[in-house]
Motif scaffolding. Structure first.
Motif, mmCIF file in Angstrom:
data_model
loop_
_atom_site.group_PDB
_atom_site.id
_atom_site.type_symbol
_atom_site.label_atom_id
_atom_site.label_comp_id
_atom_site.label_asym_id
_atom_site.label_seq_id
_atom_site.Cartn_x
_atom_site.Cartn_y
_atom_site.Cartn_z
ATOM 1 N N ALA A 158 27.386 -15.995 14.219
ATOM 2 C CA ALA A 158 26.083 -16.403 13.677
ATOM 3 C C ALA A 158 25.928 -15.866 12.256
ATOM 4 O O ALA A 158 26.123 -14.669 12.009
ATOM 5 C CB ALA A 158 24.960 -15.883 14.574
ATOM 6 N N GLY A 159 25.564 -16.731 11.338
ATOM 7 C CA GLY A 159 25.472 -16.333 9.940
ATOM 8 C C GLY A 159 24.359 -15.359 9.653
ATOM 9 O O GLY A 159 24.383 -14.664 8.625
ATOM 10 N N ALA A 160 23.349 -15.272 10.546
ATOM 11 C CA ALA A 160 22.206 -14.384 10.307
ATOM 12 C C ALA A 160 22.501 -12.934 10.666
ATOM 13 O O ALA A 160 21.673 -12.057 10.402
ATOM 14 C CB ALA A 160 21.003 -14.866 11.119
ATOM 15 N N HIS A 168 24.013 -9.148 10.652
ATOM 16 C CA HIS A 168 24.458 -8.113 9.718
ATOM 17 C C HIS A 168 25.377 -7.151 10.470
ATOM 18 O O HIS A 168 25.251 -6.964 11.676
ATOM 19 C CB HIS A 168 23.272 -7.345 9.146
ATOM 20 N N CYS A 173 21.104 -9.016 14.634
ATOM 21 C CA CYS A 173 20.304 -10.005 13.904
ATOM 22 C C CYS A 173 18.853 -9.539 13.801
ATOM 23 O O CYS A 173 18.242 -9.147 14.802
ATOM 24 C CB CYS A 173 20.327 -11.357 14.622
ATOM 25 N N ASP A 174 18.286 -9.611 12.587
ATOM 26 C CA ASP A 174 16.871 -9.294 12.397
ATOM 27 C C ASP A 174 15.984 -10.279 13.152
ATOM 28 O O ASP A 174 14.955 -9.909 13.710
ATOM 29 C CB ASP A 174 16.509 -9.345 10.912
ATOM 30 N N GLU A 175 16.383 -11.546 13.133
ATOM 31 C CA GLU A 175 15.658 -12.604 13.820
ATOM 32 C C GLU A 175 16.624 -13.318 14.765
ATOM 33 O O GLU A 175 17.806 -13.474 14.448
ATOM 34 C CB GLU A 175 15.081 -13.612 12.816
ATOM 35 N N ALA A 231 18.960 -15.866 16.365
ATOM 36 C CA ALA A 231 19.718 -16.891 15.643
ATOM 37 C C ALA A 231 19.925 -18.164 16.452
ATOM 38 O O ALA A 231 20.600 -19.084 15.985
ATOM 39 C CB ALA A 231 21.069 -16.323 15.217
#
Length: 232
Positions: free
Chosen positions: A174-176, A178, A201-203, A205
Motif C-alpha cells: 500500500a502506497g500510504a 510509512h 498507515c496513518d489512515e 488504505a
C-alpha cells in the motif's frame, strides 16, 4: 520473508485505551521525536506487567491509532556520568549538559488492539483479568484501560483491508504506508535490542493484496482489517 499461516489461528483479541501516551523514538537521542504507534517491545512490556514476569517474548498482532496529538514542555535533569553535576532532591544544576527544558510530543485517545494466538492468549487473558502491576503504555503516567477481551479465530487472507495494523516490510505494498524502525524486544538487562522495520498507515488504505496476513472475521465490517502476527 514472512511465512503465511497454514490455516485458521485461534487467538484472543484484547482492546485497550489510553487517554494519553507518548512513545519516544530511541533512535534519535537528545531529540524528542515520537513514534505514532506503540512499538511491539512496549506492548510486550505491558503484557509482562500483567503477568509479573520479567519479560513476555510472545508472538502478537498489533493495531493502533490515536485521535489527536499534542506537545508538552518538560524539565529534564540528566545525571552526569562523571559525577560533576550530582542530583540533589532529584534536580541537577542548569549548566551545560545539566538541567534543560524540551518539548515532548504525545498522543491523545490512543486505541490499541492486540491479538494473542493460543496457547499464550488464554494465559495472558487470565493475567489481564487481574494484572500483577499497573498497566501502562509508554511512560509511568500513561495508564491503560482494558475495553474488551474476546476469543476469536483469525483466518489466512490473500486480500484484506489495510487498517492501522503493524505489518512486516513484505506484508503489503500500500502506497500510504510509512516504514518505522522500532524495537521488537529488549533483553532483560536492557543491553540488547532487536530492531525491526514495520509498515504502518496513518489512515486506512483500503483493500489490498497482503502477504502472511490474517483476518479477524469476528470483528465488525467497519473495523475488520488485516492482522500480522509479529515474532519477538
Amino acid at each position: 520473508m514472512t511465512q503465511s499461516p497454514a490455516g485458521p489461528v485461534p487467538a484472543w483479541r484484547m482492546e485497550f485505551y489510553a487517554p494519553v501516551a507518548s512513545f519516544r523514538d530511541p533512535l534519535f537521542p537528545r531529540v524528542t521525536r515520537a513514534l505514532p504507534v506503540a512499538p511491539p517491545s512496549t506492548v510486550r512490556g505491558l503484557l509482562a506487567a500483567a503477568t509479573g514476569a520479567i519479560a513476555e517474548p510472545v508472538t502478537l498482532g498489533i493495531a493502533a491509532h490515536a485521535d489527536g496529538t499534542g506537545v508538552d514542555t518538560e524539565t529534564y535533569h540528566p545525571i552526569a556520568a562523571d559525577g560533576t553535576n550530582p542530583a540533589i532532591a532529584g534536580r541537577v544544576r542548569a549548566i551545560k549538559g545539566g538541567m534543560t527544558i524540551r518539548d515532548r510530543p504525545f498522543l491523545t485517545n490512543v486505541h490499541l488492539t492486540v491479538w494473542l494466538p493460543e496457547p499464550d492468549g488464554s494465559r495472558l487473558h487470565q493475567a489481564l483479568r487481574r494484572p500483577r502491576w499497573p498497566l501502562r503504555l509508554g511512560r509511568s503516567q500513561d495508564l491503560v484501560h482494558i475495553r474488551a477481551m474476546t476469543p476469536v479465530v483469525l483466518q489466512p487472507a490473500d486480500t484484506a483491508t489495510i487498517g492501522h495494523a503493524l505489518a512486516p516490510q513484505d506484508g503489503h505494498q500500500a502506497g500510504a504506508a510509512h516504514v518505522y524502525r522500532m524495537a521488537a524486544s529488549i533483553s532483560t538487562d536492557r543491553l540488547t535490542t532487536r530492531w525491526v522495520d514495520y509498515l504502518w498507515c496513518d489512515e486506512p488504505a483500503g483493500p489490498h493484496p497482503v502477504h502472511g496476513a490474517l483476518r479477524d472475521i469476528t470483528w465488525s465490517r467497519q473495523e475488520e482489517q488485516a492482522v500480522w502476527l509479529l515474532a519477538p
